[in-house]
Structure formats: C-alpha cells, structure tokens
Design an enzyme around this catalytic site. Structure first.
Site, PDB file in Angstrom:
ATOM      1  N   GLU A 129      10.060  -1.663   5.200  1.00  0.00           N
ATOM      2  CA  GLU A 129       9.303  -0.408   5.357  1.00  0.00           C
ATOM      3  C   GLU A 129       9.189  -0.136   6.837  1.00  0.00           C
ATOM      4  O   GLU A 129       8.860  -1.048   7.607  1.00  0.00           O
ATOM      5  CB  GLU A 129       7.888  -0.565   4.800  1.00  0.00           C
ATOM      6  CG  GLU A 129       7.796  -0.490   3.316  1.00  0.00           C
ATOM      7  CD  GLU A 129       6.374  -0.783   2.858  1.00  0.00           C
ATOM      8  OE1 GLU A 129       5.441  -0.758   3.678  1.00  0.00           O
ATOM      9  OE2 GLU A 129       6.220  -1.064   1.680  1.00  0.00           O
ATOM     10  N   HIS A 174       6.704  -4.620   6.078  1.00  0.00           N
ATOM     11  CA  HIS A 174       6.495  -3.395   6.851  1.00  0.00           C
ATOM     12  C   HIS A 174       6.427  -3.788   8.329  1.00  0.00           C
ATOM     13  O   HIS A 174       5.439  -4.383   8.766  1.00  0.00           O
ATOM     14  CB  HIS A 174       5.194  -2.717   6.400  1.00  0.00           C
ATOM     15  CG  HIS A 174       4.958  -1.387   7.056  1.00  0.00           C
ATOM     16  ND1 HIS A 174       3.941  -0.545   6.680  1.00  0.00           N
ATOM     17  CD2 HIS A 174       5.614  -0.734   8.053  1.00  0.00           C
ATOM     18  CE1 HIS A 174       3.972   0.549   7.422  1.00  0.00           C
ATOM     19  NE2 HIS A 174       4.981   0.447   8.271  1.00  0.00           N
ATOM     20  N   HIS A 232       1.281   1.077  -3.567  1.00  0.00           N
ATOM     21  CA  HIS A 232       0.096   1.227  -2.710  1.00  0.00           C
ATOM     22  C   HIS A 232      -1.192   1.161  -3.525  1.00  0.00           C
ATOM     23  O   HIS A 232      -1.411   1.983  -4.408  1.00  0.00           O
ATOM     24  CB  HIS A 232       0.103   2.518  -1.898  1.00  0.00           C
ATOM     25  CG  HIS A 232      -0.735   2.358  -0.666  1.00  0.00           C
ATOM     26  ND1 HIS A 232      -0.235   1.893   0.524  1.00  0.00           N
ATOM     27  CD2 HIS A 232      -2.059   2.507  -0.473  1.00  0.00           C
ATOM     28  CE1 HIS A 232      -1.209   1.801   1.398  1.00  0.00           C
ATOM     29  NE2 HIS A 232      -2.329   2.158   0.816  1.00  0.00           N
ATOM     30  N   ARG A 278       5.591  -2.720  11.521  1.00  0.00           N
ATOM     31  CA  ARG A 278       4.876  -1.590  12.131  1.00  0.00           C
ATOM     32  C   ARG A 278       5.154  -1.548  13.620  1.00  0.00           C
ATOM     33  O   ARG A 278       5.412  -2.577  14.256  1.00  0.00           O
ATOM     34  CB  ARG A 278       3.369  -1.726  11.887  1.00  0.00           C
ATOM     35  CG  ARG A 278       2.977  -1.641  10.427  1.00  0.00           C
ATOM     36  CD  ARG A 278       1.466  -1.637  10.285  1.00  0.00           C
ATOM     37  NE  ARG A 278       0.928  -0.340  10.640  1.00  0.00           N
ATOM     38  CZ  ARG A 278       0.531   0.578   9.769  1.00  0.00           C
ATOM     39  NH1 ARG A 278       0.562   0.327   8.484  1.00  0.00           N
ATOM     40  NH2 ARG A 278       0.065   1.736  10.170  1.00  0.00           N
ATOM     41  N   GLU A 314       9.668   6.205  -3.384  1.00  0.00           N
ATOM     42  CA  GLU A 314       8.501   5.411  -3.783  1.00  0.00           C
ATOM     43  C   GLU A 314       7.305   6.350  -3.785  1.00  0.00           C
ATOM     44  O   GLU A 314       6.972   6.954  -2.759  1.00  0.00           O
ATOM     45  CB  GLU A 314       8.265   4.250  -2.808  1.00  0.00           C
ATOM     46  CG  GLU A 314       7.042   3.424  -3.224  1.00  0.00           C
ATOM     47  CD  GLU A 314       6.743   2.259  -2.271  1.00  0.00           C
ATOM     48  OE1 GLU A 314       7.667   1.781  -1.578  1.00  0.00           O
ATOM     49  OE2 GLU A 314       5.573   1.862  -2.220  1.00  0.00           O
ATOM     50  N   ASN A 342       5.153  -7.441  -1.420  1.00  0.00           N
ATOM     51  CA  ASN A 342       4.959  -7.112  -0.014  1.00  0.00           C
ATOM     52  C   ASN A 342       4.236  -8.280   0.678  1.00  0.00           C
ATOM     53  O   ASN A 342       3.142  -8.671   0.262  1.00  0.00           O
ATOM     54  CB  ASN A 342       4.145  -5.810   0.066  1.00  0.00           C
ATOM     55  CG  ASN A 342       3.902  -5.373   1.483  1.00  0.00           C
ATOM     56  OD1 ASN A 342       3.496  -6.148   2.326  1.00  0.00           O
ATOM     57  ND2 ASN A 342       4.143  -4.100   1.754  1.00  0.00           N
ATOM     58  N   HIS A 382       0.479  -9.069   4.224  1.00  0.00           N
ATOM     59  CA  HIS A 382      -0.842  -9.685   4.422  1.00  0.00           C
ATOM     60  C   HIS A 382      -0.794 -11.201   4.493  1.00  0.00           C
ATOM     61  O   HIS A 382      -1.765 -11.833   4.912  1.00  0.00           O
ATOM     62  CB  HIS A 382      -1.833  -9.150   3.396  1.00  0.00           C
ATOM     63  CG  HIS A 382      -2.040  -7.676   3.601  1.00  0.00           C
ATOM     64  ND1 HIS A 382      -2.540  -7.174   4.784  1.00  0.00           N
ATOM     65  CD2 HIS A 382      -1.730  -6.605   2.845  1.00  0.00           C
ATOM     66  CE1 HIS A 382      -2.548  -5.862   4.733  1.00  0.00           C
ATOM     67  NE2 HIS A 382      -2.059  -5.474   3.562  1.00  0.00           N
ATOM     68  N   ARG A 433       1.347  -5.422  13.961  1.00  0.00           N
ATOM     69  CA  ARG A 433       0.059  -6.052  13.654  1.00  0.00           C
ATOM     70  C   ARG A 433       0.196  -7.195  12.643  1.00  0.00           C
ATOM     71  O   ARG A 433      -0.642  -8.064  12.581  1.00  0.00           O
ATOM     72  CB  ARG A 433      -0.957  -5.023  13.162  1.00  0.00           C
ATOM     73  CG  ARG A 433      -0.647  -4.453  11.813  1.00  0.00           C
ATOM     74  CD  ARG A 433      -1.760  -3.556  11.316  1.00  0.00           C
ATOM     75  NE  ARG A 433      -1.805  -2.285  12.035  1.00  0.00           N
ATOM     76  CZ  ARG A 433      -2.363  -1.184  11.523  1.00  0.00           C
ATOM     77  NH1 ARG A 433      -2.944  -1.236  10.351  1.00  0.00           N
ATOM     78  NH2 ARG A 433      -2.356  -0.055  12.192  1.00  0.00           N
ATOM     79  N   THR A 439      -1.017   2.341   5.304  1.00  0.00           N
ATOM     80  CA  THR A 439      -0.314   3.629   5.179  1.00  0.00           C
ATOM     81  C   THR A 439      -1.160   4.585   4.334  1.00  0.00           C
ATOM     82  O   THR A 439      -1.434   4.306   3.176  1.00  0.00           O
ATOM     83  CB  THR A 439       1.064   3.417   4.514  1.00  0.00           C
ATOM     84  OG1 THR A 439       1.640   2.238   5.049  1.00  0.00           O
ATOM     85  CG2 THR A 439       1.971   4.596   4.760  1.00  0.00           C
TER      86      THR A 439
HETATM   87  N1  PXP Z   1       4.367   0.618  -0.395  1.00  0.00           N
HETATM   88  C1  PXP Z   1       4.208   1.102   0.856  1.00  0.00           C
HETATM   89  C2  PXP Z   1       5.127   2.181   1.321  1.00  0.00           C
HETATM   90  C3  PXP Z   1       3.220   0.581   1.718  1.00  0.00           C
HETATM   91  O1  PXP Z   1       3.080   1.069   2.961  1.00  0.00           O
HETATM   92  C4  PXP Z   1       2.409  -0.479   1.245  1.00  0.00           C
HETATM   93  C5  PXP Z   1       1.382  -1.066   2.159  1.00  0.00           C
HETATM   94  O2  PXP Z   1       2.026  -1.709   3.218  1.00  0.00           O
HETATM   95  C6  PXP Z   1       2.634  -0.956  -0.060  1.00  0.00           C
HETATM   96  C7  PXP Z   1       3.598  -0.371  -0.875  1.00  0.00           C
HETATM   97  C8  PXP Z   1       1.848  -2.086  -0.624  1.00  0.00           C
HETATM   98  O3  PXP Z   1       0.511  -1.694  -0.771  1.00  0.00           O
HETATM   99  P1  PXP Z   1      -0.566  -2.761  -1.205  1.00  0.00           P
HETATM  100  O4  PXP Z   1      -0.617  -3.804  -0.131  1.00  0.00           O
HETATM  101  O5  PXP Z   1      -1.825  -1.957  -1.320  1.00  0.00           O
HETATM  102  O6  PXP Z   1      -0.123  -3.356  -2.522  1.00  0.00           O
END
Ligand code: PXP
Length: 305
Positions: A131, A104, A255, A106, A212, A68, A71, A110, A162
C-alpha cells in the site's frame, strides 16, 4: 421471498427465538448458490449481535485474506527494536492459511520500513501487497521491489490511519501514468476507493486490475450499532461490487474490519479479497498470530461450504 427467508432463518438459527429480534438487512438474488439474504439478529436489549446469511444452495465463493502487518511493525518501532520479526510473522500467516500479506510503506515511515519490504520480498512465500501513496518516491520503490500488487491510497501525515478512499475521478490525469508504469512491470494495480459508482467507473477507465473498497464508514456505524446505516452501507457496497465485477475488476474490501463486522461483508457475493490488520494483530496478543489468522480466514470462507 423476504418472509420465507425469515421463516427459514427462525428454523435454522438457534438464536432466533422469541427473545430475539430479527432484522433483515439485505436481499440478494434468488439464484442457487448465491446469498439470498443477510439477517441481523439482536437480543431484546439490542446488545448481542449475530449475523447470518441465508444461502439457497451450497456455493463456491472465492475468498482470500491478506494480513496487514503494519501494526506488528508499529510495536517494533515504538522501541526501535529488531523484534517482533515481520518475516517470522509472514511465515506464521502462511502456515495459518492466509493468502497474502500487506504492508503500507508510509511517507513518514511510522511503521513499515523500506528494509521490511526488501526482506519480505526475499523471504515471503505469500504474495505481497504494497500500500502506498502515488508519489514518485513510492513508485520508484515499487518498481525496484516488484511486489505482487500495489494498492494506491491517499496519505496525509497527520492522520491516525488511512481516513478515506482516493478520489480517482479528480486524480485520474495524475494516476494514469502511475497505473501504467506499475502495470508495465507486471504489478497488479488496485485503487483504494469509497463505495461510490463514479469512483468505480474511474478505476475501470484507468484500467486498474482491482479496487479495494474502503469499509471505514461501515465499521464506524457498526460500532454505534446503527442498524439502518449498516444496512445502507451493505446495499451500497453490494451494488458497487456488482458494478466493478461487470467492468472486469476484482473487488476487495478493507479497513476497520474485525471478527464481528466481517460476517455480513464476507457473505456478499462478488467480494474477493479482504485486507485486515489491526484486529488480527490485536487478537494475536491473546491467542497467538496463527490462531488469530486462522479464525479470520474461517469467518471469511465459511460461506464457501
Ligand atoms: N486497507 C487499506 C488500504 C489500509 O490503508 C488499511 C490500514 O492500513 C487496511 C486495509 C487495514 O485496516 P485495518 O488495520 O483497520 O484492518
């Protein structure tokens, strides 16, 4: 069976000596090639945690890692710069053996921007998972960009990240047309759900391709070293993974997963894809993105050899 697994663990794992306590967390099946038990090893002060899984025989458990990149985009957006480049990041993920990248988009934009999705669709060699909330705006964006997969998530503007799974039972009537429209265009549809049997049944009724599982509660209890709660989460997750696989869906998780708490989850039979962002991007600050992705990939796949 548990006793023999514990005895085996004592001989197999160097950490299992008199100074360490061995907690058995979960017993799986007796089938060759499957995980027979997951063990938590704690030092005397319960500070050092090591996990091991006992596999009765070598197995091939298919595992994939989707990184992901949210960040990476967060870092860019705090200064509204053009760097760090997400296309470069996706290329490095590919070189490092990741199986996909996740974004993601959003509602408040952001971190990930619409242009990130467009650019990655043009350049990424890896499949992209988008996402998104199940709004008309997002469905239009998905249909225009046609990512490999869409994961539908709940979204609240005020949340830091999330905070829970979708309520697929309650939202089923509204989700039905969204799932149908995405699937019609050949997009794999996944729902982000709590590990709750009613939610898994609802996803199957909606003809979703995958689920998921939200691992946020597991991750929070991990940080508090709540051994019993961790064990309960793993049992619950293991049970709904079996349920989902029997219903014909691919079962994924994500997550709050990091380089320690991934170990017992990666050993669970039936889980296929892990969606991980924050911990990988944080680690990349110290070791570089390629190494951070490789290390997570190795933790996920170590049960396959
Ligand atoms: N899966 C989903 C559905 C999420 O919303 C997120 C956070 O954006 C993640 C996975 C990844 O989570 P993390 O950044 O804590 O690894």
């Amino acid at each position: 069976m548990v006793r023999s697994v514990l005895t085996e663990a004592h001989t197999l794992h160097p950490a299992c000596n008199a100074n360490f306590q061995l907690h058995h967390l979960q017993v799986g099946s007796n089938e060759p090639g499957t995980v027979s038990a997951i063990l938590l090893i704690l030092d005397a002060r319960q500070t050092e945690r090591t996990f091991m899984a006992v596999i009765l025989d070598k197995a091939t458990l298919p595992r994939s890692l989707s990184v992901n990149l949210d960040h990476m985009a967060t870092l860019r957006q705090v200064r509204r710069t053009t760097y760090p480049s997400l296309t470069t990041a996706a290329g490095i993920c590919e070189v490092a053996g990741a199986d996909g990248v996740t974004l993601h988009l959003r509602e408040d934009r952001r971190h990930i921007q619409d242009r990130d999705l467009e650019l990655l669709r043009e350049t990424s060699l890896l499949p992209i998972t988008l996402e998104m909330g199940s709004t008309d705006e997002m469905v239009d964006i998905a249909l225009r960009n046609r990512p490999h997969a869409v994961t539908l998530v709940p979204e609240r503007r005020q949340e830091l990240t999330t905070e829970g799974g979708l309520d697929a039972v309650k939202l089923a009537p509204a989700l039905e047309s969204v799932v149908g429209r995405l699937k019609e265009q050949g997009i794999i549809v996944c729902l982000f759900l709590e590990p709750d049997p009613a939610q898994i049944d609802a996803a199957a009724r909606l003809k979703c391709d995958s689920v998921e599982l939200h691992t946020g509660a597991y991750a929070l209890d991990w940080e508090k070293s709540r051994t019993d709660a961790i064990s309960n989460h793993l049992s619950r997750i293991g049970a709904v993974v079996r349920q989902g696989v029997e219903l014909g869906m691919q079962m994924n998780a994500g997550h709050g997963l990091h380089y320690q708490n991934i170990r017992p989850l990666a050993a669970l039979e039936g889980l296929t894809e892990f969606s991980i962002g924050h911990s990988i991007i944080c680690r990349s600050l110290f070791v570089g993105l390629e190494k951070a992705v490789r290390e997570m990939g190795a933790l996920i796949r170590q049960w396959t050899s």
